[in-house]
Design a protein around this motif. Structure first.
Motif, PDB file in Angstrom:
ATOM      1  N   LEU A 202       0.808  -1.216   0.000  1.00  0.00           N
ATOM      2  CA  LEU A 202       0.000   0.000   0.000  1.00  0.00           C
ATOM      3  C   LEU A 202       0.841   1.267   0.000  1.00  0.00           C
ATOM      4  O   LEU A 202       0.300   2.367  -0.071  1.00  0.00           O
ATOM      5  CB  LEU A 202      -0.920   0.011   1.226  1.00  0.00           C
ATOM      6  CG  LEU A 202      -2.002  -1.072   1.272  1.00  0.00           C
ATOM      7  CD1 LEU A 202      -2.656  -1.111   2.648  1.00  0.00           C
ATOM      8  CD2 LEU A 202      -3.047  -0.829   0.187  1.00  0.00           C
TER       9      LEU A 202
ATOM     10  N   LYS B 174      -6.874  -0.827  -0.712  1.00  0.00           N
ATOM     11  CA  LYS B 174      -6.592   0.556  -1.081  1.00  0.00           C
ATOM     12  C   LYS B 174      -7.667   1.500  -0.541  1.00  0.00           C
ATOM     13  O   LYS B 174      -7.363   2.597  -0.052  1.00  0.00           O
ATOM     14  CB  LYS B 174      -6.493   0.686  -2.601  1.00  0.00           C
ATOM     15  CG  LYS B 174      -5.242   0.039  -3.200  1.00  0.00           C
ATOM     16  CD  LYS B 174      -5.203   0.224  -4.704  1.00  0.00           C
ATOM     17  CE  LYS B 174      -3.924  -0.382  -5.290  1.00  0.00           C
ATOM     18  NZ  LYS B 174      -3.878  -0.246  -6.779  1.00  0.00           N
TER      19      LYS B 174
ATOM     20  N   HIS C 233      -7.190   1.825   3.161  1.00  0.00           N
ATOM     21  CA  HIS C 233      -6.035   2.688   3.378  1.00  0.00           C
ATOM     22  C   HIS C 233      -6.417   4.157   3.189  1.00  0.00           C
ATOM     23  O   HIS C 233      -6.042   5.030   3.995  1.00  0.00           O
ATOM     24  CB  HIS C 233      -4.923   2.282   2.396  1.00  0.00           C
ATOM     25  CG  HIS C 233      -3.697   3.122   2.480  1.00  0.00           C
ATOM     26  ND1 HIS C 233      -2.916   3.426   1.379  1.00  0.00           N
ATOM     27  CD2 HIS C 233      -3.106   3.750   3.529  1.00  0.00           C
ATOM     28  CE1 HIS C 233      -1.910   4.183   1.752  1.00  0.00           C
ATOM     29  NE2 HIS C 233      -1.993   4.389   3.044  1.00  0.00           N
ATOM     30  N   ASP C 234      -7.199   4.431   2.145  1.00  0.00           N
ATOM     31  CA  ASP C 234      -7.634   5.812   1.885  1.00  0.00           C
ATOM     32  C   ASP C 234      -8.485   6.347   3.034  1.00  0.00           C
ATOM     33  O   ASP C 234      -8.361   7.518   3.422  1.00  0.00           O
ATOM     34  CB  ASP C 234      -8.430   5.879   0.576  1.00  0.00           C
ATOM     35  CG  ASP C 234      -7.547   5.706  -0.647  1.00  0.00           C
ATOM     36  OD1 ASP C 234      -6.320   5.882  -0.530  1.00  0.00           O
ATOM     37  OD2 ASP C 234      -8.090   5.377  -1.726  1.00  0.00           O
TER      38      ASP C 234
END
Length: 243
Positions: A75, A189, A192-193
């Motif tokens: 990531l 992802k 993570h965002d």
């Protein structure tokens, strides 16, 4: 300082590896009882069913942080965010240790006992949404509300879940990170965002870390008469931090 409070430093490599390897299950229901178990172990932490939904969210948050840290390289996780997540994970493990101690003291006396450790966590989570001491200080300095006087049962948790959104609240994945979900690159992802937004801003060093983190100190009953914890008063600030 005990790591049952928000830690000033990141955990050691051995401690981090242990935290990352710990998988928890939440069993029971809101109408009976709630049991928090480590995967593969027979015994767990028994708490009242009134905590069931809160514990599902808590363990989901822990699992989400674990999976992002495990895939840090993939990531391209920034080091400042990674350090914050490591501290949060360590802190959450400490909260569970305190909940376990609370359960051992109270369960036999009152089936509907309250965990001061978990209630303190939940009050801070609801009002501040972050647990770093500097953010709690900022909240206290800019609000007249005394968090310690709030009852967890009286807070609007549906509004809180709406504010978090379906993913970060755990609703989207039904409060679990399955192998299928963990191997979904797009999901990782997206998660993570969410964390990059939720844990912004980040302070690399809290120059006033010695300030008493009052949200995790024992408090009197919220309905007590004046003379205990004073809202906005100096008595709270003068208390010493437990070690």
């Amino acid at each position: 300082m005990s790591h049952t409070y928000f830690p000033e430093d990141v955990p050691s490599e051995d401690t981090l590896n242990e935290l990352l390897a710990t998988e928890r299950l939440v069993q029971g229901s809101a109408v009976t009882r709630c049991v928090v178990k480590v995967q593969g172990e027979d015994h767990g932490i028994n708490i009242p069913g009134s905590y069931f939904n809160h514990m599902q969210c808590f363990v989901w948050r822990e699992s989400a942080i674990q999976v992002v840290l495990k895939h840090a390289d993939q990531l391209e996780l920034q080091e400042d965010l990674a350090d914050t997540l490591r501290k949060v994970l360590w802190y959450m493990g400490g909260i569970l240790e305190r909940i376990h101690k609370d359960s051992q003291k109270a369960a036999a006396k009152n089936p509907q006992w309250r965990s001061e450790a978990f209630d303190s966590y939940l009050r801070t989570e609801y009002w501040v949404m972050r647990h770093e001491p500097w953010l709690v200080r900022e909240f206290r300095h800019s609000n007249d509300l005394n968090i310690n006087r709030c009852k967890v049962q009286d807070l609007d948790w549906k509004a809180y879940d709406t504010k978090l959104g379906r993913l970060w609240s755990g609703v989207h994945t039904q409060f679990a990170v399955s192998d299928k979900v963990e191997n979904n690159v797009q999901f990782l992802k997206t998660l993570h965002d969410h964390m990059k937004v939720f844990y912004d801003p980040i302070v690399a060093e809290d120059t006033d870390f010695g300030y008493t983190f009052k949200e995790h100190l024992p408090v009197e009953d919220p309905d007590q008469e004046e003379g205990g914890f004073q809202e906005g008063g100096e008595q709270d600030d003068a208390m010493s931090q437990e070690v």
